[in-house]
Design a protein around this motif. Structure first.
Motif: not given
Length: 330
Positions: A75-81, A124-129, A221-227, A275-283
């Protein structure tokens, strides 16, 4: 007979037009209600290709949606708002979701990218957190309990102009809610709920951050993006020294696609962001993408959407390909 044939042709054309018509209209103020209706419509239209989940609820009961496109085990994860005034990122992700889904159903391409990758890596899209924050920022506070409306005005420095609102419905800044670096975050001087920067009494204490942390741990997810908005900049580094070259390479490819500036990692980065948390948690790689030119304390204008879409329309597909070659997270 001729009239029947003409009627048949007209009906066929109308049906074909309805099938091809777009659901998402990103060139409007993109509300929570609009997003919810679009998600249900896309699920109905592309039922075999989409999985829609409610991963949690905002403080005031609005659904936090996650939509999966593809059949891949990775998976990859894309997060908005994350922030109320950043709803243009929700419109961007919904446009991306529909564009990719149309092409995937047709076994086609998105630009140069074959959608076959989605059989191996799902998006995976999370369009509006932060649907409460978006609703407040758009000035619709009548959709909140009457007792809370005065609280919102108070947290907004006694102003009824909510266009600068960044926090969630309780005056907590969601992207200062994550545990890595939370204790020493620079905004310790903001000690009460307000329209921006208040990090809360403890990390992961909001409904919204609890939902996304739990969901992220579930799908790994293998990669996460926070827009986010704004500034046209990419942040990619937070103490990821072990995998710095891999993560930098991915960030450089995103920069090449978008034309956004690649931020230099500050030596004194203090974290508390997703993204700070994600990098630290999952490397694993995580990127914060700031769309739009700088606009100050408000939402970017709708006029900028077309340009930002052109910059970002291939990002999900490109990152799915990158994710294929990243080992499964811990």
């Amino acid at each position: 007979m001729k009239k029947i044939m003409i009627l048949f042709c007209v009906c066929y054309i109308l049906l074909a037009s309805a099938t091809m018509a777009s659901v998402v209209n990103p060139h409007q103020t993109y509300t929570y209600e609009r997003m919810k209706a679009d998600i249900w419509e896309l699920e109905k239209k592309y039922d075999d290709d989409l999985t829609v989940k409610t991963i949690g609820y905002s403080h005031f009961g609005r659904r936090i949606f996650a939509v999966k496109l593809g059949k891949g085990e990775k998976n990859i994860l894309l997060i908005g708002s994350h922030h109320g005034r950043e709803w243009l990122t929700s419109a961007l992700l919904m446009e991306m979701l529909e564009t990719y889904t149309k092409s995937y159903q047709a076994n086609g391409k998105v630009g140069p990218h074959s959608t076959d990758i989605l059989d191996e890596v799902s998006i995976w899209f999370v369009p509006m957190l932060n649907p409460d924050g978006v609703t407040i920022q758009q000035g619709d506070i009548k959709k909140f309990p009457k007792y809370h409306r005065d609280n919102l005005v108070l947290m907004n420095m006694n102003s009824t102009d909510f266009s600068r609102w960044k926090a969630n419905g309780m005056g907590i800044d969601l992207n200062r809610q994550y545990p890595v670096g939370w204790k020493n975050h620079a905004n310790n001087d903001v000690t009460i709920p307000t329209y921006q920067f208040y990090k809360g009494k403890k990390p992961i204490s909001t409904h919204e951050t609890k939902a996304i942390v739990k969901f992220t741990k579930k799908i790994k997810p293998q990669i996460a993006v926070s827009y986010h908005t704004s500034g046209r900049e990419i942040f990619w580094n937070y103490n990821n020294k072990e995998n710095q070259q891999r993560d930098l390479s991915i960030a450089e490819k995103v920069a090449a696609l978008t034309g956004y500036k690649l931020a230099s990692p500050p030596q004194d980065a203090i974290g508390a962001g997703y993204t700070d948390w994600f990098i630290s948690t999952f490397q694993r790689p995580a990127l914060t993408l700031e769309i739009s030119h700088l606009v100050g304390e408000t939402n970017p204008p709708l006029e900028v959407f077309s340009e930002e879409w052109e910059k970002n329309k291939f990002i999900g597909m490109m990152l799915a390909k990158e994710a294929k070659n990243i080992n499964n997270p811990k």
